[in-house]
Motif scaffolding. Structure first.
Motif, PDB file in Angstrom:
ATOM      1  N   ALA A   1      -5.087   4.699  12.698  1.00 57.03           N
ATOM      2  CA  ALA A   1      -4.282   5.491  11.768  1.00 57.03           C
ATOM      3  C   ALA A   1      -3.571   4.587  10.772  1.00 57.03           C
ATOM      4  N   PHE A   2      -3.051   3.462  11.245  1.00 54.68           N
ATOM      5  CA  PHE A   2      -2.358   2.536  10.355  1.00 54.68           C
ATOM      6  C   PHE A   2      -3.306   1.945   9.322  1.00 54.68           C
TER       7      PHE A   2
ATOM      8  N   ASN B   1       1.745   9.067   9.796  1.00 53.84           N
ATOM      9  CA  ASN B   1       3.013   9.019   9.061  1.00 53.84           C
ATOM     10  C   ASN B   1       4.066   8.114   9.699  1.00 53.84           C
ATOM     11  N   ARG B   2       3.700   7.401  10.751  1.00 51.98           N
ATOM     12  CA  ARG B   2       4.681   6.555  11.438  1.00 51.98           C
ATOM     13  C   ARG B   2       4.984   5.265  10.672  1.00 51.98           C
TER      14      ARG B   2
ATOM     15  N   LEU C   1      -9.390  18.144  11.645  1.00 49.01           N
ATOM     16  CA  LEU C   1     -10.109  18.051  12.921  1.00 49.01           C
ATOM     17  C   LEU C   1      -9.228  17.559  14.065  1.00 49.01           C
ATOM     18  N   ALA C   2      -8.385  16.582  13.779  1.00 45.30           N
ATOM     19  CA  ALA C   2      -7.613  15.935  14.843  1.00 45.30           C
ATOM     20  C   ALA C   2      -6.236  16.533  15.048  1.00 45.30           C
ATOM     21  N   GLY C   3      -5.720  17.251  14.048  1.00 45.59           N
ATOM     22  CA  GLY C   3      -4.460  17.950  14.220  1.00 45.59           C
ATOM     23  C   GLY C   3      -3.238  17.063  14.210  1.00 45.59           C
ATOM     24  N   PRO C   4      -2.140  17.556  14.796  1.00 43.13           N
ATOM     25  CA  PRO C   4      -0.842  16.873  14.735  1.00 43.13           C
ATOM     26  C   PRO C   4      -0.856  15.462  15.300  1.00 43.13           C
ATOM     27  N   ASP C   5      -1.689  15.196  16.314  1.00 40.78           N
ATOM     28  CA  ASP C   5      -1.700  13.861  16.915  1.00 40.78           C
ATOM     29  C   ASP C   5      -2.083  12.812  15.882  1.00 40.78           C
ATOM     30  N   PHE C   6      -3.024  13.154  15.007  1.00 41.89           N
ATOM     31  CA  PHE C   6      -3.427  12.232  13.953  1.00 41.89           C
ATOM     32  C   PHE C   6      -2.348  12.125  12.874  1.00 41.89           C
ATOM     33  N   THR C   7      -1.867  13.248  12.382  1.00 42.85           N
ATOM     34  CA  THR C   7      -0.898  13.225  11.281  1.00 42.85           C
ATOM     35  C   THR C   7       0.396  12.539  11.702  1.00 42.85           C
ATOM     36  N   ARG C   8       0.793  12.702  12.956  1.00 43.83           N
ATOM     37  CA  ARG C   8       2.022  12.035  13.424  1.00 43.83           C
ATOM     38  C   ARG C   8       1.849  10.521  13.378  1.00 43.83           C
TER      39      ARG C   8
ATOM     40  N   TYR D   1       0.816  -1.211   0.000  1.00 39.75           N
ATOM     41  CA  TYR D   1       0.000   0.000   0.000  1.00 39.75           C
ATOM     42  C   TYR D   1       0.851   1.264   0.000  1.00 39.75           C
ATOM     43  N   LEU D   2       1.985   1.221   0.661  1.00 42.14           N
ATOM     44  CA  LEU D   2       2.888   2.371   0.631  1.00 42.14           C
ATOM     45  C   LEU D   2       3.339   2.662  -0.791  1.00 42.14           C
ATOM     46  N   ALA D   3       3.541   1.611  -1.563  1.00 45.64           N
ATOM     47  CA  ALA D   3       3.954   1.777  -2.949  1.00 45.64           C
ATOM     48  C   ALA D   3       2.771   2.110  -3.856  1.00 45.64           C
ATOM     49  N   LYS D   4       1.563   2.164  -3.265  1.00 45.53           N
ATOM     50  CA  LYS D   4       0.334   2.483  -4.005  1.00 45.53           C
ATOM     51  C   LYS D   4       0.116   1.519  -5.156  1.00 45.53           C
ATOM     52  N   ILE D   5       0.309   0.233  -4.856  1.00 42.66           N
ATOM     53  CA  ILE D   5       0.069  -0.792  -5.864  1.00 42.66           C
ATOM     54  C   ILE D   5      -1.342  -1.315  -5.680  1.00 42.66           C
TER      55      ILE D   5
END
Length: 251
Positions: free
Chosen positions: A154-155, A186-187, A176-183, A58-62
């Motif tokens: 998130a994963f 992106n983990r 809506l959720a801010g940095p806590d969600f985006t962090r 999925y990271l490679a968007k295949i």
């Protein structure tokens, strides 16, 4: 199994492309559309387990063996097949729901409503677990291990029915959720999915095991929640005998 050193593994990956020059371009970020064969070779070289392999894909968007182009944000389908609804109905009085990787609660048993409804998870016409976890203050109390559940949700956006669906919900939650969600988003760390611990508003501490049946044709999952101990079983039984709604499909 014969274990190969780093150099041998790197060479094996290079063999799937056009040599070490191709691998170097990937390592330097100059080639962002690796072939399916290269993705599998990378997974082999890194000794990834099945979940990590799926995540790499999925990271490679295949999608379907081809690299995706430029997806446009779009919500997923919410329909639940009649046979899946019937399967859910047969699970009564058990605790079960039909969902997708975005966290949409598409259908559920009455017992599921008894366990989660009091905490507000099913509020609204289109309940979504991911949105609830990150934007509803009650979630941080309801989920005893909120950090772990937040990591899971998130994963799972990386495993959404499609890249378009993931982008659609991510765009909503990022604001809506801010940095806590985006962090967390992106983990790229595969979460551990252990016992689900809930702090129910009236029943107290509950511990549930989760069994997931993949409905691959629908990009949905049927999840059954089983009491992990006698105390939880007794508390769930008490919740079941209270008045609650019947099987519900949310479209």
């Amino acid at each position: 199994m014969q274990h190969r050193g780093p150099a041998a593994r790197r060479a094996a990956v290079a063999d799937e492309g056009d040599g070490l020059g191709y691998l170097t371009r990937i390592e330097q970020g100059r080639d962002r559309r690796p072939s399916v064969a290269v993705i599998h070779a990378l997974a082999d070289a890194l000794s990834l387990d099945p979940s990590e392999r799926d995540h790499l894909r999925y990271l490679a968007k295949i999608t379907g063996g081809e690299c995706s182009a430029h997806p446009q944000p779009a919500p997923p389908r919410r329909q639940v097949r009649p046979s899946v609804r019937e399967t859910l109905r047969l699970l009564e009085p058990g605790i079960a729901m039909v969902t997708n990787r975005l966290g949409d609660v598409l259908a559920h048993t009455g017992a599921f409503a008894s366990v989660t409804g009091a905490a507000g998870l099913l509020d609204g016409d289109a309940p979504n677990l991911t949105r609830y976890v990150f934007t509803d203050a009650r979630a941080r109390t309801f989920f005893a291990d909120w950090d772990d559940i937040a990591d899971e949700q998130a994963f799972d956006l990386w495993l959404a029915p499609s890249a378009e669906n993931s982008a659609w919900l991510t765009a909503q939650l990022a604001a809506l959720a801010g940095p806590d969600f985006t962090r967390r988003r992106n983990r790229h760390v595969v979460p551990r999915r252990g016992i689900l611990r809930l702090d129910h508003p009236s029943a107290g501490a509950l511990r549930l095991r989760r069994e997931t049946l993949e409905l691959s044709a629908d990009a949905q999952q049927l999840i059954v929640f089983l009491p992990a101990d006698d105390t939880t079983a007794q508390a769930v039984e008490q919740l079941r005998v209270r008045p609650h709604g019947r099987l519900r499909a949310i479209s």
